[in-house]
Write an enzyme that holds these catalytic residues in place. Structure first.
Site, short mmCIF file in Angstrom:
data_model
loop_
_atom_site.label_atom_id
_atom_site.label_comp_id
_atom_site.label_asym_id
_atom_site.label_seq_id
_atom_site.Cartn_x
_atom_site.Cartn_y
_atom_site.Cartn_z
N ARG A 556 0.84 -1.20 0.00
CA ARG A 556 0.00 0.00 0.00
C ARG A 556 0.88 1.25 0.00
O ARG A 556 1.94 1.26 0.61
CB ARG A 556 -0.89 0.03 1.26
CG ARG A 556 -1.99 -0.98 1.30
CD ARG A 556 -2.88 -0.87 0.10
NE ARG A 556 -3.62 0.39 0.09
CZ ARG A 556 -4.93 0.51 0.27
NH1 ARG A 556 -5.65 -0.56 0.46
NH2 ARG A 556 -5.52 1.67 0.22
N THR A 663 4.53 -8.75 5.61
CA THR A 663 4.61 -10.13 5.13
C THR A 663 5.27 -10.16 3.75
O THR A 663 5.85 -11.17 3.36
CB THR A 663 3.20 -10.77 5.03
OG1 THR A 663 2.33 -9.83 4.42
CG2 THR A 663 2.67 -11.16 6.39
C1 26Y Z 1 -11.05 0.22 8.63
C2 26Y Z 1 -9.73 0.84 8.36
C3 26Y Z 1 -9.38 1.80 9.41
C4 26Y Z 1 -8.68 -0.21 8.11
C5 26Y Z 1 -8.73 -0.95 6.95
C6 26Y Z 1 -7.76 -1.87 6.66
C7 26Y Z 1 -7.64 -0.42 8.98
C8 26Y Z 1 -6.66 -1.36 8.70
C9 26Y Z 1 -6.71 -2.09 7.52
C10 26Y Z 1 -5.68 -3.06 7.14
C11 26Y Z 1 -4.58 -3.24 7.82
C12 26Y Z 1 -3.48 -4.12 7.40
O1 26Y Z 1 -3.50 -4.70 6.32
N1 26Y Z 1 -2.48 -4.27 8.26
C13 26Y Z 1 -1.31 -5.04 7.97
O2 26Y Z 1 -1.52 -6.35 8.46
C14 26Y Z 1 -0.46 -7.20 8.11
C15 26Y Z 1 -0.81 -8.59 8.59
O3 26Y Z 1 -0.71 -8.66 9.96
C16 26Y Z 1 0.85 -6.72 8.68
O4 26Y Z 1 1.89 -7.53 8.18
C17 26Y Z 1 1.13 -5.27 8.31
O5 26Y Z 1 2.27 -4.80 8.99
C18 26Y Z 1 -0.09 -4.42 8.63
O6 26Y Z 1 0.11 -3.11 8.18
#
Ligand code: 26Y
Length: 830
Positions: A556, A663
């Site tokens: 992203r 990841t």
């Molecule tokens: C609803 C909105 C606020 C929101 C939407 C999507 C908040 C967060 C997200 C997605 C977050 C995400 O993808 N986080 C990532 O998760 C991965 C799996 O644990 C991590 O490897 C990564 O560091 C983290 O940014």
């Protein structure tokens, strides 16, 4: 199956589905025909009722996630069924090209980033290792938007993945449930019990679509994705006239919107309402389904946590907690204490972020309005937890110290406001999820420590919840065998097949790391993958020089991930070349790919800036000999596979403490790329695994960044003047060098200098630059480079999602693998 038989089946299937001769069918139609044949093969094991098992007592886990980023399934499932070869031969008999057909698969964009792909990798490992874990999510009609780049700017188009049908799903209207919003709640008493009645609610039908999750020689679990449909059943034609008609149309429209898109825009009130409704919609439907299934075989709902665990993937499904309490109390007649105890024994929660803006909160008013009964329950949880904390405080004040003194003394008065679930007019979803879960986990060691010491510190300190770390993992079947078959083959030829069962066996590669012949074979694989990438990019009009070093940042686009640091550094390299400096003897290509949230101005400006720099270099005869910048549009799982297989250098450069895990870093390591990164998230564990002396670590530590946040002291203006090239690069944002896009680039300038840049780009610039130089030096020492590259793969086994899910199963879910045969179904009903 014999190839002749399959060829005939395929020909018949195409004719039946599309009523035309094979020559006239498109690649997509051929893909559909082949996929339906594969699905039918899967159905055998998946949809069969399993009478042989005592179904009711089998423990199972339900994994609730707003995202499941599945990627293409056909090549994976063909492989798992052992069909790869026969399909290729059958298609060959018909004069068709298997590769072309596989390339036609459209991936569902049901995810936005790492969290969604993690869910998919975990599902793969769970099914393979025979854990009964089923997924629940939303069947967004439009998934993650399609990204187009026009004149260097991101333009979003709706993604329409369902337009020609999706062969992996089955619509199960017979399992539809109703979900209610709004209305009025009234209470009354009967037989000493408080009962609740809802009036004037708005209702919608949740219809599940089942997707088989096939494991390699394992189980077939089920992913259930909910789609909203209108509940309104007009009784007659007359009823469809007048106001009823209006209502009918409105309910069709509402339902259409509800599962319409992934993360509806939350910058408007309407958008926020929709997002909240969407979250409740999917968790309510899922929990009703879970409860119904349990009650088919069991009668004591007080023991449901023995058979059922519910896992919430970040807070997007956190409304499941009050909804579960509602179902247990209002539908099943449990009292508060009983229902609360069952809930706490049922739920577990993974946190994926410490970024303030990603920690979800919902305004009280919105919840009150859309989910009045849920609001009452949240308020009650808040009230009771405050009392609990208060009692503990008083206990300490009254010096009633006993065995629990250490626990009690840790709640200070100001902690109550910090910990509260409802505070400042909003509901903090992470606190709700924490207080109601038996286990909370972070996704890397550093991240879990930050949860314990900062974000959720009072919960940890007061022992209110149990915190554990489960470092993320990736599926080696997907990210090595499926992504880089050449490398997988070379590995198997060298050390045998055992690594497929036990990923740590990849360490045996160390023995061959110094062998010149093996190094050469290793380098050849990388080169071949670059050629494949080159051909794929060429199909999109992008030219890629495949003979240099490939440096990759794919994820992203976000301020904290610091694509800006990367591109600023690239631009200073350009300035140095223009200044007559020799920067490197090997040409470098920098690849960027990723989507920016549609209303995220800075991220979109960074995309434009990357294009400005790319174009500047491309149009310069001298600089383009050494440097190339490519932005790959519409990044998705399929692009990730192609790029990961070809990468030499993996950019993992987020501001320390802000990347929960990452990841992509593991995927590139597994494919032999060397990481340049901050000492953060899973990078830290990668560096530990390969040894810091063989790693390119730079920048502030996580603690140092946190100190800046607490005490200030970051001075971008001073840093700006310390490096003449950096100074020039930043000045060029404003001085018309990139003439047409000055307004957009001003955003970046102000972010870096006048708005105090929370991501500390300039602070880490010098260290990043020095580390890039170290990489350049290492690369030309090719013996060392390939030895280190082999070492990356050799140590990547610890990041197998097989290991990750085993840890979840053992330490969080108390789940054992199921005994049984190949590709049987884990579902007691479908
Ligand atoms: C609803 C909105 C606020 C929101 C939407 C999507 C908040 C967060 C997200 C997605 C977050 C995400 O993808 N986080 C990532 O998760 C991965 C799996 O644990 C991590 O490897 C990564 O560091 C983290 O940014």
């Amino acid at each position: 199956m014999k190839k002749e038989v399959l060829a005939e089946l395929f020909r018949q299937r195409l004719l039946n589905m599309y009523a035309k001769p094979i020559e006239e069918t498109s690649a997509y139609e051929r893909y559909m025909a082949l996929a339906t044949l594969v699905r039918e093969k899967i159905n055998g094991g998946w949809l069969r009722e399993h009478n042989s098992r005592p179904r009711s007592i089998e423990r199972r886990i339900y994994y609730l996630s707003a995202e499941f980023h599945l990627g293409r399934l056909l090549p994976l499932y063909m492989r798992y069924l052992g069909w790869e070869k026969v399909v290729e031969e059958a298609l060959d008999l018909l004069g068709l090209d298997a590769e072309e057909i596989l390339q036609a698969e459209r991936e569902p964009g049901l995810g936005s980033g790492g969290l969604g792909r993690l869910a998919a990798d975990m599902m793969d490992s769970l099914a393979t290792l025979r854990y009964t874990v089923h997924g629940y999510g939303i069947r967004y009609r439009h998934g993650q938007f399609e990204q187009r780049i026009i004149d260097g700017f991101q333009v979003e188009l709706p993604d329409d993945w369902l337009r020609d049908g999706y062969p992996w799903e089955v619509r199960r209207k017979d399992r539809a449930v109703e979900v209610h919003f709004g209305g009025r709640v009234s209470m009354y008493e009967r037989g000493g019990r408080l009962l609740f009645k809802y009036a004037e609610t708005e209702s919608v039908l949740a219809v599940p679509y089942y997707i088989p999750i096939l494991g390699e020689r394992g189980l077939t679990n089920t992913l259930r994705l909910w789609s909203a449909e209108s509940i309104y059943q007009p009784l007659s034609l007359e009823a469809l006239r007048g106001t009823d008609f209006q209502r009918f149309m409105q309910s069709e429209r509402d339902a259409h919107m509800l599962s319409g898109t992934l993360y509806p825009d939350d910058s408007t009130e309407d958008g926020r309402r929709l997002r909240l409704k969407q979250q409740y919609f999917f968790v309510s439907a899922s929990l009703q389904d879970i409860l119904r299934r349990y009650l088919r075989y069991a009668d004591d709902v007080r023991r449901i946590h023995d058979s059922v665990g519910i896992h919430i993937n970040d807070t997007h499904p956190a409304l499941a907690i009050p909804e579960w309490l509602r179902l247990l109390m209002d539908e099943e007649g449990l009292g508060w204490d009983e229902a609360w105890a069952v809930t706490r024994a049922t739920f577990s929660y993974t946190n994926h972020t410490i970024l303030q803006e990603a920690l979800e909160t919902w305004p009280i008013g919105l919840i009150q309005d859309i989910l009045p009964r849920i609001w009452m329950i949240i308020e009650e949880i808040d009230r009771r937890t405050r009392i609990m904390w208060d009692v503990r405080q008083n206990a300490v004040r009254g010096e009633e110290v006993g065995a629990h003194s250490a626990v009690q003394s840790t709640i200070a008065p100001h902690d109550i406001a910090r910990m509260a679930i409802v505070e400042g007019g909003v509901v903090r979803m992470a606190h709700l999820a924490t207080i109601a879960s038996h286990t909370v986990n972070g996704v890397s060691e550093i991240h879990t420590d930050l949860l314990k010491t900062r974000v959720l510190q009072p919960f940890y300190a007061s022992h209110t919840s149990q915190f554990i770390n489960v470092t993320n993992g990736i599926s080696l079947r997907y990210w090595l065998e499926g992504t880089n078959p050449r490398l997988a083959r070379l590995i198997t030829e060298t050390i045998g097949e055992d690594w497929k069962r036990d990923a740590l066996k990849l360490q045996e590669l160390h023995t061959f790391a110094d062998d010149p012949a093996f190094q050469e074979a290793w380098a050849e694989v990388k080169q071949a993958n670059k050629k494949v990438l080159q051909a794929n990019l060429a199909r999109y009009g992008l030219h890629f020089q495949a003979d240099g070093r490939l440096d990759v940042q794919i994820k992203r686009i976000h301020g904290y991930k610091r694509q800006l640091l990367n591109i600023l550094h690239i631009y200073t390299l350009y300035l140095k070349i223009k200044d007559g400096q020799h920067i490197d003897s090997v040409p470098r290509t920098y690849i960027f790919a990723g989507k920016a949230a549609p209303n995220y101005t800075l991220a979109k400006a960074i995309i434009k800036y990357i294009h400005c720099v790319a174009e500047k270099i491309r149009s310069d005869a001298e600089a383009s000999k050494y440097l190339q910048v490519i932005f790959v549009p519409n990044y998705d799982v399929t692009w990730a596979q192609r790029i990961v297989a070809a990468a030499d250098v993996s950019e993992q450069i987020a501001t320390a403490s802000l990347e929960a895990s990452g990841t992509g870093n593991m995927k590139m390591m597994l494919n032999g790329a060397l990481t340049i990164g901050t000492d953060d998230g899973a990078n830290h564990e990668i560096f530990q695994a390969v040894g810091y002396e063989r790693a390119f670590v730079f920048g502030l530590s996580s603690e140092a960044v946190q100190r800046y946040y607490m005490h200030g002291g970051y001075d971008p203006h001073r840093l700006f003047g310390t490096d003449p090239y950096l100074k020039q690069a930043i000045s060029h944002l404003l001085d018309g060098t990139f003439h047409e896009s000055i307004i957009t680039l001003e955003t970046i300038y102000h972010h870096l200098l006048t708005e105090g840049d929370p991501y500390l780009v300039l602070q880490d610039f010098a260290s990043y630059q020095a580390t890039q130089e170290a990489i350049a030096k290492t690369y030309v020492d090719s013996e060392r480079w390939w030895r280190w590259s082999i070492a990356q793969t050799a140590e990547a086994g610890r990041f197998s999602s097989d290991h990750t899910v085993e840890t979840y199963a053992k330490n969080i879910w108390r789940l054992k693998p199921l005994a049984g045969g190949t590709h049987d179904s884990a579902s007691d009903e479908t």
